[in-house]
Design a protein around this motif. Structure first.
Motif, PDB file in Angstrom:
ATOM      1  N   MET A   1      24.014 140.044 -17.947  1.00 19.95           N
ATOM      2  CA  MET A   1      23.688 141.148 -17.036  1.00 19.95           C
ATOM      3  C   MET A   1      23.621 142.471 -17.797  1.00 19.95           C
ATOM      4  SD  MET A   1      25.882 140.086 -13.645  1.00 19.95           S
ATOM      5  CE  MET A   1      25.936 141.738 -13.018  1.00 19.95           C
ATOM      6  N   LEU A   2      24.539 142.685 -18.718  1.00 23.51           N
ATOM      7  CA  LEU A   2      24.523 143.920 -19.509  1.00 23.51           C
ATOM      8  C   LEU A   2      23.289 144.001 -20.398  1.00 23.51           C
ATOM      9  CD1 LEU A   2      28.293 144.218 -20.478  1.00 23.51           C
ATOM     10  CD2 LEU A   2      27.027 145.596 -18.808  1.00 23.51           C
ATOM     11  N   MET A   3      22.892 142.873 -20.953  1.00 21.86           N
ATOM     12  CA  MET A   3      21.690 142.850 -21.802  1.00 21.86           C
ATOM     13  C   MET A   3      20.438 143.134 -20.975  1.00 21.86           C
ATOM     14  SD  MET A   3      22.555 141.604 -25.074  1.00 21.86           S
ATOM     15  CE  MET A   3      21.222 140.633 -25.622  1.00 21.86           C
ATOM     16  N   ALA A   4      20.461 142.754 -19.707  1.00 22.30           N
ATOM     17  CA  ALA A   4      19.308 142.992 -18.836  1.00 22.30           C
ATOM     18  C   ALA A   4      19.089 144.483 -18.610  1.00 22.30           C
ATOM     19  CB  ALA A   4      19.485 142.268 -17.511  1.00 22.30           C
ATOM     20  N   PHE A   5      20.148 145.286 -18.703  1.00 19.25           N
ATOM     21  CA  PHE A   5      19.993 146.727 -18.513  1.00 19.25           C
ATOM     22  C   PHE A   5      19.131 147.353 -19.607  1.00 19.25           C
ATOM     23  CE2 PHE A   5      23.923 146.425 -15.897  1.00 19.25           C
ATOM     24  CZ  PHE A   5      23.352 146.887 -14.729  1.00 19.25           C
ATOM     25  N   MET A   6      19.038 146.701 -20.745  1.00 22.08           N
ATOM     26  CA  MET A   6      18.197 147.210 -21.825  1.00 22.08           C
ATOM     27  C   MET A   6      16.712 147.047 -21.512  1.00 22.08           C
ATOM     28  SD  MET A   6      20.214 145.972 -25.182  1.00 22.08           S
ATOM     29  CE  MET A   6      21.963 146.190 -25.326  1.00 22.08           C
ATOM     30  N   THR A   7      16.389 146.228 -20.534  1.00 23.04           N
ATOM     31  CA  THR A   7      14.984 145.987 -20.194  1.00 23.04           C
ATOM     32  C   THR A   7      14.493 146.889 -19.075  1.00 23.04           C
ATOM     33  OG1 THR A   7      15.516 144.270 -18.571  1.00 23.04           O
ATOM     34  CG2 THR A   7      15.229 143.556 -20.861  1.00 23.04           C
ATOM     35  N   ILE A   8      15.280 147.881 -18.692  1.00 18.13           N
ATOM     36  CA  ILE A   8      14.875 148.774 -17.599  1.00 18.13           C
ATOM     37  C   ILE A   8      13.526 149.438 -17.879  1.00 18.13           C
ATOM     38  CG2 ILE A   8      15.429 150.914 -16.376  1.00 18.13           C
ATOM     39  CD1 ILE A   8      18.336 150.069 -16.401  1.00 18.13           C
ATOM     40  N   PRO A   9      13.289 149.956 -19.080  1.00 11.64           N
ATOM     41  CA  PRO A   9      11.975 150.583 -19.305  1.00 11.64           C
ATOM     42  C   PRO A   9      10.804 149.606 -19.201  1.00 11.64           C
ATOM     43  CG  PRO A   9      13.528 151.234 -21.016  1.00 11.64           C
ATOM     44  CD  PRO A   9      14.184 150.165 -20.215  1.00 11.64           C
TER      45      PRO A   9
ATOM     46  N   ASP B   1      13.415 145.002  -9.673  1.00 11.79           N
ATOM     47  CA  ASP B   1      13.631 143.648 -10.194  1.00 11.79           C
ATOM     48  C   ASP B   1      15.017 143.518 -10.811  1.00 11.79           C
ATOM     49  OD1 ASP B   1      11.153 142.788  -9.401  1.00 11.79           O
ATOM     50  OD2 ASP B   1      10.212 143.117 -11.367  1.00 11.79           O
ATOM     51  N   LEU B   2      15.400 144.527 -11.579  1.00 12.07           N
ATOM     52  CA  LEU B   2      16.721 144.512 -12.202  1.00 12.07           C
ATOM     53  C   LEU B   2      17.823 144.579 -11.142  1.00 12.07           C
ATOM     54  CD1 LEU B   2      18.375 144.485 -14.796  1.00 12.07           C
ATOM     55  CD2 LEU B   2      18.252 146.976 -14.795  1.00 12.07           C
ATOM     56  N   ALA B   3      17.623 145.394 -10.119  1.00 10.56           N
ATOM     57  CA  ALA B   3      18.619 145.486  -9.046  1.00 10.56           C
ATOM     58  C   ALA B   3      18.757 144.149  -8.324  1.00 10.56           C
ATOM     59  CB  ALA B   3      18.226 146.590  -8.065  1.00 10.56           C
ATOM     60  N   GLU B   4      17.633 143.487  -8.066  1.00 14.32           N
ATOM     61  CA  GLU B   4      17.659 142.180  -7.413  1.00 14.32           C
ATOM     62  C   GLU B   4      18.484 141.183  -8.219  1.00 14.32           C
ATOM     63  OE1 GLU B   4      14.595 138.468  -6.693  1.00 14.32           O
ATOM     64  OE2 GLU B   4      13.762 140.466  -7.001  1.00 14.32           O
ATOM     65  N   HIS B   5      18.184 141.084  -9.507  1.00 15.26           N
ATOM     66  CA  HIS B   5      18.898 140.128 -10.355  1.00 15.26           C
ATOM     67  C   HIS B   5      20.378 140.492 -10.501  1.00 15.26           C
ATOM     68  CE1 HIS B   5      15.416 137.766 -11.359  1.00 15.26           C
ATOM     69  NE2 HIS B   5      14.746 138.859 -11.690  1.00 15.26           N
ATOM     70  N   THR B   6      20.672 141.780 -10.573  1.00 16.77           N
ATOM     71  CA  THR B   6      22.061 142.208 -10.704  1.00 16.77           C
ATOM     72  C   THR B   6      22.861 141.882  -9.447  1.00 16.77           C
ATOM     73  OG1 THR B   6      21.386 143.991 -12.193  1.00 16.77           O
ATOM     74  CG2 THR B   6      23.564 144.171 -11.193  1.00 16.77           C
ATOM     75  N   ILE B   7      22.275 142.105  -8.284  1.00 17.77           N
ATOM     76  CA  ILE B   7      22.971 141.806  -7.027  1.00 17.77           C
ATOM     77  C   ILE B   7      23.223 140.309  -6.899  1.00 17.77           C
ATOM     78  CG2 ILE B   7      22.696 141.759  -4.515  1.00 17.77           C
ATOM     79  CD1 ILE B   7      21.261 144.502  -4.825  1.00 17.77           C
ATOM     80  N   ILE B   8      22.201 139.515  -7.144  1.00 18.88           N
ATOM     81  CA  ILE B   8      22.348 138.062  -7.022  1.00 18.88           C
ATOM     82  C   ILE B   8      23.342 137.537  -8.054  1.00 18.88           C
ATOM     83  CG2 ILE B   8      21.139 135.860  -7.270  1.00 18.88           C
ATOM     84  CD1 ILE B   8      18.707 137.268  -5.979  1.00 18.88           C
ATOM     85  N   ASN B   9      23.260 138.001  -9.292  1.00 17.35           N
ATOM     86  CA  ASN B   9      24.201 137.551 -10.322  1.00 17.35           C
ATOM     87  C   ASN B   9      25.625 137.988 -10.014  1.00 17.35           C
ATOM     88  OD1 ASN B   9      22.199 136.270 -11.758  1.00 17.35           O
ATOM     89  ND2 ASN B   9      21.831 137.994 -13.124  1.00 17.35           N
ATOM     90  N   SER B  10      25.791 139.166  -9.437  1.00 15.87           N
ATOM     91  CA  SER B  10      27.127 139.627  -9.061  1.00 15.87           C
ATOM     92  C   SER B  10      27.722 138.739  -7.981  1.00 15.87           C
ATOM     93  CB  SER B  10      27.082 141.071  -8.571  1.00 15.87           C
ATOM     94  OG  SER B  10      26.637 141.928  -9.582  1.00 15.87           O
ATOM     95  N   LEU B  11      26.907 138.314  -7.027  1.00 18.12           N
ATOM     96  CA  LEU B  11      27.401 137.419  -5.982  1.00 18.12           C
ATOM     97  C   LEU B  11      27.749 136.049  -6.543  1.00 18.12           C
ATOM     98  CD1 LEU B  11      25.027 138.512  -3.116  1.00 18.12           C
ATOM     99  CD2 LEU B  11      27.499 138.873  -3.246  1.00 18.12           C
TER     100      LEU B  11
END
Length: 149
Positions: free
Chosen positions: A45-53, A59-69
């Motif tokens: 999840m932390l590595m995914a934050f590097m792909t924001i640009p 898309d990142l928020a969707e994956h972060t919410i689902i992964n957090s759950l």
């Protein structure tokens, strides 16, 4: 006669100290593996934050919410296993909590996809049934019955 002695031997094995220790070792190993899996998921999840640009924020928020759950569901599974190690049995309330977290995560995941209204209603119906079961098990739990004295 040999059938009776083999049943007796099987019963003695299941009640032996070795069996109890083996189950505790396997359960402890399972907890360790789940913790490692959670660490890998958090790093992912932390590595995914590097792909924001490169990708959209939604898309990142969707994956972060689902992964957090999913992480919350893993925490509930670990909590259930720890309760088994402590109590020697599994509490139904912990299993219901895990199921609720997973189903709520699935329902939240539908927000980000095309979904049929029937699927949402089915999910909500199952969640309501599990909440009712959770309330009933908490109300009539042996632990709370012992506290009422």
């Amino acid at each position: 006669m040999s059938m009776i002695s083999s049943r007796h031997y099987a019963w003695r094995f299941l009640t032996s100290d070795f069996y109890s220790r083996a189950i505790r070792a396997v359960t402890g190993l399972l907890i360790a593996v789940l913790c490692l899996w959670m660490i890998a998921g958090i790093l992912n999840m932390l590595m995914a934050f590097m792909t924001i640009p490169e990708s959209s924020w939604t898309d990142l928020a969707e994956h972060t919410i689902i992964n957090s759950l999913i992480m919350l569901a893993l925490l509930e599974v670990i909590r259930t296993l720890q309760a088994y190690l402590t109590l020697g049995r599994v509490r139904v309330t912990f299993i219901l909590d895990t199921a609720l977290v997973v189903l709520i995560g699935e329902l939240m995941g539908l927000w980000f996809r095309e979904y049929a209204p029937e699927k949402v209603l089915l999910g909500l119906g199952v969640i309501v049934a599990l909440v009712v079961l959770r309330i009933v098990t908490a109300r009539f739990s042996p632990e709370t019955a012992g506290d009422a004295r």
